[in-house]
Design a protein around this motif. Sequence first.
Motif, PDB file in Angstrom:
ATOM      1  N   GLY A   3      -2.252   5.998 -10.679  1.00 35.89           N
ATOM      2  CA  GLY A   3      -2.321   5.107  -9.521  1.00 35.89           C
ATOM      3  C   GLY A   3      -1.257   5.333  -8.476  1.00 35.89           C
ATOM      4  O   GLY A   3      -1.372   4.824  -7.357  1.00 35.89           O
ATOM      5  N   THR A   4      -0.207   6.074  -8.806  1.00 39.76           N
ATOM      6  CA  THR A   4       0.917   6.206  -7.889  1.00 39.76           C
ATOM      7  C   THR A   4       1.217   7.667  -7.579  1.00 39.76           C
ATOM      8  O   THR A   4       1.029   8.548  -8.418  1.00 39.76           O
ATOM      9  CB  THR A   4       2.176   5.538  -8.465  1.00 39.76           C
ATOM     10  OG1 THR A   4       3.250   5.626  -7.518  1.00 39.76           O
ATOM     11  CG2 THR A   4       2.614   6.176  -9.763  1.00 39.76           C
ATOM     12  N   ARG A   5       1.673   7.902  -6.388  1.00 36.42           N
ATOM     13  CA  ARG A   5       2.112   9.247  -6.006  1.00 36.42           C
ATOM     14  C   ARG A   5       3.456   9.559  -6.670  1.00 36.42           C
ATOM     15  O   ARG A   5       4.208   8.651  -7.011  1.00 36.42           O
ATOM     16  CB  ARG A   5       2.230   9.354  -4.489  1.00 36.42           C
ATOM     17  CG  ARG A   5       0.904   9.167  -3.769  1.00 36.42           C
ATOM     18  CD  ARG A   5       1.020   9.347  -2.272  1.00 36.42           C
ATOM     19  NE  ARG A   5      -0.268   9.100  -1.645  1.00 36.42           N
ATOM     20  CZ  ARG A   5      -1.247  10.007  -1.529  1.00 36.42           C
ATOM     21  NH1 ARG A   5      -1.042  11.232  -2.002  1.00 36.42           N
ATOM     22  NH2 ARG A   5      -2.388   9.708  -0.966  1.00 36.42           N
ATOM     23  N   GLY A  56       0.762  -1.229   0.000  1.00 34.96           N
ATOM     24  CA  GLY A  56       0.000   0.000   0.000  1.00 34.96           C
ATOM     25  C   GLY A  56       0.796   1.283   0.000  1.00 34.96           C
ATOM     26  O   GLY A  56       0.212   2.368  -0.010  1.00 34.96           O
ATOM     27  N   PHE A  57       2.127   1.219  -0.008  1.00 31.31           N
ATOM     28  CA  PHE A  57       2.906   2.455  -0.067  1.00 31.31           C
ATOM     29  C   PHE A  57       2.891   3.010  -1.490  1.00 31.31           C
ATOM     30  O   PHE A  57       3.106   2.282  -2.460  1.00 31.31           O
ATOM     31  CB  PHE A  57       4.348   2.208   0.361  1.00 31.31           C
ATOM     32  CG  PHE A  57       4.533   2.021   1.853  1.00 31.31           C
ATOM     33  CD1 PHE A  57       3.490   2.234   2.742  1.00 31.31           C
ATOM     34  CD2 PHE A  57       5.765   1.646   2.367  1.00 31.31           C
ATOM     35  CE1 PHE A  57       3.656   2.070   4.111  1.00 31.31           C
ATOM     36  CE2 PHE A  57       5.948   1.478   3.730  1.00 31.31           C
ATOM     37  CZ  PHE A  57       4.890   1.700   4.612  1.00 31.31           C
ATOM     38  N   GLY A  58       2.637   4.320  -1.604  1.00 30.57           N
ATOM     39  CA  GLY A  58       2.718   4.993  -2.885  1.00 30.57           C
ATOM     40  C   GLY A  58       1.427   5.087  -3.664  1.00 30.57           C
ATOM     41  O   GLY A  58       1.372   5.792  -4.674  1.00 30.57           O
ATOM     42  N   PHE A  59       0.368   4.383  -3.222  1.00 28.98           N
ATOM     43  CA  PHE A  59      -0.908   4.514  -3.923  1.00 28.98           C
ATOM     44  C   PHE A  59      -1.456   5.920  -3.722  1.00 28.98           C
ATOM     45  O   PHE A  59      -1.321   6.525  -2.663  1.00 28.98           O
ATOM     46  CB  PHE A  59      -1.906   3.470  -3.417  1.00 28.98           C
ATOM     47  CG  PHE A  59      -1.636   2.084  -3.918  1.00 28.98           C
ATOM     48  CD1 PHE A  59      -2.302   1.588  -5.030  1.00 28.98           C
ATOM     49  CD2 PHE A  59      -0.705   1.266  -3.285  1.00 28.98           C
ATOM     50  CE1 PHE A  59      -2.060   0.317  -5.492  1.00 28.98           C
ATOM     51  CE2 PHE A  59      -0.451  -0.015  -3.745  1.00 28.98           C
ATOM     52  CZ  PHE A  59      -1.123  -0.498  -4.857  1.00 28.98           C
ATOM     53  N   ASN A 113      -6.846   6.481   1.020  1.00 26.57           N
ATOM     54  CA  ASN A 113      -6.602   5.452   2.024  1.00 26.57           C
ATOM     55  C   ASN A 113      -5.123   5.137   2.195  1.00 26.57           C
ATOM     56  O   ASN A 113      -4.762   4.294   3.025  1.00 26.57           O
ATOM     57  CB  ASN A 113      -7.353   4.164   1.654  1.00 26.57           C
ATOM     58  CG  ASN A 113      -8.829   4.271   1.946  1.00 26.57           C
ATOM     59  OD1 ASN A 113      -9.238   4.667   3.032  1.00 26.57           O
ATOM     60  ND2 ASN A 113      -9.646   3.946   0.955  1.00 26.57           N
ATOM     61  N   HIS A 114      -4.265   5.777   1.402  1.00 28.78           N
ATOM     62  CA  HIS A 114      -2.817   5.553   1.474  1.00 28.78           C
ATOM     63  C   HIS A 114      -2.122   6.917   1.442  1.00 28.78           C
ATOM     64  O   HIS A 114      -1.434   7.248   0.481  1.00 28.78           O
ATOM     65  CB  HIS A 114      -2.356   4.667   0.305  1.00 28.78           C
ATOM     66  CG  HIS A 114      -3.121   3.394   0.190  1.00 28.78           C
ATOM     67  ND1 HIS A 114      -4.287   3.273  -0.542  1.00 28.78           N
ATOM     68  CD2 HIS A 114      -2.900   2.172   0.734  1.00 28.78           C
ATOM     69  CE1 HIS A 114      -4.745   2.039  -0.440  1.00 28.78           C
ATOM     70  NE2 HIS A 114      -3.921   1.347   0.334  1.00 28.78           N
ATOM     71  N   PRO A 115      -2.271   7.718   2.515  1.00 26.12           N
ATOM     72  CA  PRO A 115      -1.929   9.144   2.443  1.00 26.12           C
ATOM     73  C   PRO A 115      -0.475   9.503   2.740  1.00 26.12           C
ATOM     74  O   PRO A 115      -0.114  10.671   2.646  1.00 26.12           O
ATOM     75  CB  PRO A 115      -2.830   9.737   3.543  1.00 26.12           C
ATOM     76  CG  PRO A 115      -2.917   8.657   4.575  1.00 26.12           C
ATOM     77  CD  PRO A 115      -2.937   7.364   3.787  1.00 26.12           C
ATOM     78  N   TRP A 116       0.378   8.537   3.045  1.00 20.88           N
ATOM     79  CA  TRP A 116       1.692   8.882   3.589  1.00 20.88           C
ATOM     80  C   TRP A 116       2.644   9.372   2.498  1.00 20.88           C
ATOM     81  O   TRP A 116       2.602   8.918   1.363  1.00 20.88           O
ATOM     82  CB  TRP A 116       2.287   7.640   4.270  1.00 20.88           C
ATOM     83  CG  TRP A 116       1.282   7.010   5.161  1.00 20.88           C
ATOM     84  CD1 TRP A 116       0.899   7.407   6.410  1.00 20.88           C
ATOM     85  CD2 TRP A 116       0.454   5.883   4.851  1.00 20.88           C
ATOM     86  NE1 TRP A 116      -0.097   6.607   6.899  1.00 20.88           N
ATOM     87  CE2 TRP A 116      -0.400   5.667   5.967  1.00 20.88           C
ATOM     88  CE3 TRP A 116       0.339   5.047   3.745  1.00 20.88           C
ATOM     89  CZ2 TRP A 116      -1.341   4.644   5.999  1.00 20.88           C
ATOM     90  CZ3 TRP A 116      -0.591   4.024   3.771  1.00 20.88           C
ATOM     91  CH2 TRP A 116      -1.420   3.832   4.892  1.00 20.88           C
ATOM     92  N   ASP A 117       3.555  10.267   2.922  1.00 21.56           N
ATOM     93  CA  ASP A 117       4.544  10.753   1.977  1.00 21.56           C
ATOM     94  C   ASP A 117       5.694   9.754   1.853  1.00 21.56           C
ATOM     95  O   ASP A 117       5.788   8.769   2.595  1.00 21.56           O
ATOM     96  CB  ASP A 117       5.057  12.136   2.376  1.00 21.56           C
ATOM     97  CG  ASP A 117       5.738  12.174   3.746  1.00 21.56           C
ATOM     98  OD1 ASP A 117       6.282  11.141   4.199  1.00 21.56           O
ATOM     99  OD2 ASP A 117       5.731  13.248   4.371  1.00 21.56           O
TER     100      ASP A 117
END
Length: 412
Positions: A255-257, A212-215, A219-223
């Motif tokens: 789909g990705t940050r 779930g990192f980078g979505f 629901n996946h808000p982290w930097d």
Amino acid sequence: MGVSRRTFLASALAAGALGPTALRTASASPLASGPGDVVGKITVGYQGWYACIGDGAPINTWWHWSQNGGQQPSPTNNNNIKAWPDMREFSKGYQTGYSNLNNGNPATLFSSYDQQTVDTHFAWMSSYGCDTAALQRFNPNGSEGPTRDAVTAKVRSAAESHGVKFYIMYDVTGWTNMQSEIKADWTNKMRAYTASSMYAKQNGKPVVGIWGFGFSDGNHPWDAGTCLDVINWFKGQGCYVMGGVPREWRVGGAGTRTGFIDTYHAFNMISPWMVGAISNAAGSDNVYTTINVGDQADCNSHGIDYQPCVLPGDVSGRQRAHGDFMWRQFYNMVRVGAQGIYISMFDEFTEGNQIAKTAPDSSWVPAGSGLLGLDEDGTWCSSDYYLRLTADGGRMLKKQIALTATRPTSPS
């Protein structure tokens, strides 16, 4: 209950016509890691998240079986079942609000809280070449936590009984205080499981998955820095860290940050998520050309193991094409040079992407339910067909059979 990654649907890729030069194979490179419990192996995602009222589970609901968990799943209380399990090998089932199956048998469902259920699943894994199970662990600090903790112990017991490796795979979807709480959960609870003889190890290190990192959704808000801190913390604990990442992790896209490439490269293994991204063989070919070949080359150049997803397809969406869809993915992922394969998923009846034994035809689904059997496209498939297909895909990955685009597995 929160929104799991099963509901996060990536933007579908357009499946264009592919010429002979498009279907190339990534250039050979030395593996980042030698064979272990995930490299050179078939890993299956294992939810273990089904419960039924009356099974003794602390959650005391029809967990993941029905929209309103306080009531039996039924035709009017079902947004959660897209396929019906084959219940013939379970010693215990729980009566639902559905009519009997079309063959007259009662419409019962299993509970993951029953040790016999987990033992049956792991016996299938052992019999059908599923080397390693990645037990999904969502935020364990809410009402689901005690049941998830209990299921983890049952998974360990089943893995040790049936000779199947397992590891903890955190799904961080919707986990507000993830950065601190995931470390505490590992330290206080999950790390103890690495003492099991069947806990998966790679390069001599216990495997931990983080999905779930980078979505790019809410629901996946982290930097990137927060995620990198967590990855490096687990590596500092002596773990080999597998990352479930967006399909577009390398190429960029909706789909990705942005700004995550160094975070992705910190993983020991990268596994891009494909559910919702492809639905037929042409889509798999398109992703092979536009995504997988470049992914494999990037991972090779950074000493990262590549573990792409293979999915059987949603039964309710009529995606399976009696195994041709899944086999095309096996073929593409083996020829790209993948270090391992991740099956999405073993027991995902909520999304219809399960390989576990499933109703083969309409006689094994509840009357009037509208649910489909594995013969939805007119070709009869045995209830264990997708387990058998997985076994053959694993043999091709391990070079026990030759690379072949022709599915060697018969539906019946």
